[in-house]
Motif scaffolding. Sequence first.
Motif, PDB file in Angstrom:
ATOM      1  N   UNK A 410      38.002  55.571  65.593  1.00 17.69           N
ATOM      2  CA  UNK A 410      38.330  54.344  64.880  1.00 17.69           C
ATOM      3  C   UNK A 410      38.921  53.342  65.866  1.00 17.69           C
ATOM      4  N   UNK A 411      38.466  52.104  65.769  1.00 15.35           N
ATOM      5  CA  UNK A 411      38.953  51.041  66.643  1.00 15.35           C
ATOM      6  C   UNK A 411      39.659  49.986  65.799  1.00 15.35           C
ATOM      7  N   UNK A 412      40.779  49.502  66.320  1.00 14.80           N
ATOM      8  CA  UNK A 412      41.613  48.560  65.582  1.00 14.80           C
ATOM      9  C   UNK A 412      41.817  47.303  66.415  1.00 14.80           C
ATOM     10  N   UNK A 413      41.578  46.153  65.811  1.00 12.19           N
ATOM     11  CA  UNK A 413      41.909  44.879  66.435  1.00 12.19           C
ATOM     12  C   UNK A 413      43.351  44.554  66.065  1.00 12.19           C
ATOM     13  N   UNK A 414      44.220  44.621  67.048  1.00 15.40           N
ATOM     14  CA  UNK A 414      45.667  44.500  66.862  1.00 15.40           C
ATOM     15  C   UNK A 414      46.059  43.062  67.201  1.00 15.40           C
ATOM     16  N   UNK A 415      46.117  42.235  66.164  1.00 16.00           N
ATOM     17  CA  UNK A 415      46.174  40.782  66.345  1.00 16.00           C
ATOM     18  C   UNK A 415      47.350  40.296  67.180  1.00 16.00           C
ATOM     19  N   UNK A 416      48.570  40.563  66.726  1.00 18.40           N
ATOM     20  CA  UNK A 416      49.735  40.027  67.428  1.00 18.40           C
ATOM     21  C   UNK A 416      49.926  40.638  68.810  1.00 18.40           C
ATOM     22  N   UNK A 417      49.409  41.846  68.999  1.00 18.07           N
ATOM     23  CA  UNK A 417      49.507  42.495  70.302  1.00 18.07           C
ATOM     24  C   UNK A 417      48.364  42.130  71.234  1.00 18.07           C
TER      25      UNK A 417
END
Length: 426
Positions: A410-417
Amino acid sequence: MKTILYRLQIVMLLCTAAACKKDKGFVHDNNAPVVIDKFTPETGAAGTEVLIYGSNFSTDTSGVSVTVNGRKALIEGVISDHILIVIPEKAGSGKITVTINGKATTTTKDFGYISSYKVSTLAGNGVAGFSDGKGIFSSFNFGKRCGMDVDADGNLYVADADNHRVRKITPDGTVTTLAGNGAGGYVEGKGNTAQFSLPLDIVTDKDGNVIVADPADWTIRKITPDGTTSLIAWGEAWGIGIDKRNGMMYYANARAAGSIFQVTPAGEAKEIIRDLSYPADVAVDDKGNLFVTENGSSVIKKFAADTWAPTIVGGTANQTGLVNGTGTASRFDYPWGIAVDAANNLYVAGNGTSDGSVVNSNQCIRMISANTWNVTTYIGGSTAGFADGAGATAMFSAPTGVTIDKNGAVYVLDRNNNRIRKVIAE
């Protein structure tokens, strides 16, 4: 997992007990059956210590082996009526089998394996900016609620909205620019001659083309593998999904009284669902059912293939929180991106607030099990931050995009980071 000290105490206790048993003349009878009465605990992750109760065990561990669902477990100690084992990684749920001198016996009950998931950073250095490179030598600018998708070869394609670019990430974390040059606008072209105003979401088709939703330009565009762009259709697409069986696309327009539109591969668009509260993203399962994150009401809805009959599969309208449970017993908090895996389980990026709020309760990825609609917290928790690690110790800050590759990563786009994170089962 218990501490090493506690494990040693248990083993010492077993060894002491074993000595007592030997004093009483305990000997394994190879002509009698090995019996398992019970084991405890009955569930756990890799590394969990399990105590097996029974009779006719052997203290000579050279002739003893234990498997969990067919995978060999570490034996920490044996006495006449107890065996202490450690659950191996990736065991899965299944029977525990004890074999002594070639004779096996198996539990009637399955051990319930609880998968543990570990987060690492695939790409991005945490600082908003632009640079191609590998891993931490790359940078992104996710100032908006961006999405992404993965192709059959494991390459990620990321909508880098504030850089006005579409980025490609290979499985080893190498980041390049597929299309766009940093200047906002609508220009077709190849590679850095193309321009985007607000590339916000992405899907890949079965031929490896990348489909980009750009709501600022009201465009849905295709990028071929060599970086050449072309227009598919006009439309205010914020989130986009695709039925990979036939290439049919579906997009959400994120309006107060929002709609879902169907777009054929030839670019013909029609409204099929209306009056949703800020619909954010769409995922399509292998039967053609649509799943929509309704950001404004904090629910996840299913729309049955062809009839588009609605069902709430997660959350209760206008009630927010981080609550696990089945269907409407669960709670979400302004969800955004959604994706479906090969088994039709759903993954929801929890924090779709416009400003990436750090006080939103869903700084995590939620999972909705196929058909049962049981909602769990897949990874992360309620506290915004940055930390790689396992389970609730992993931290995200406004995750907005999520996708799953063919191997289940699973891949996550971590916005604030401003990072892309990868989650794998240990």
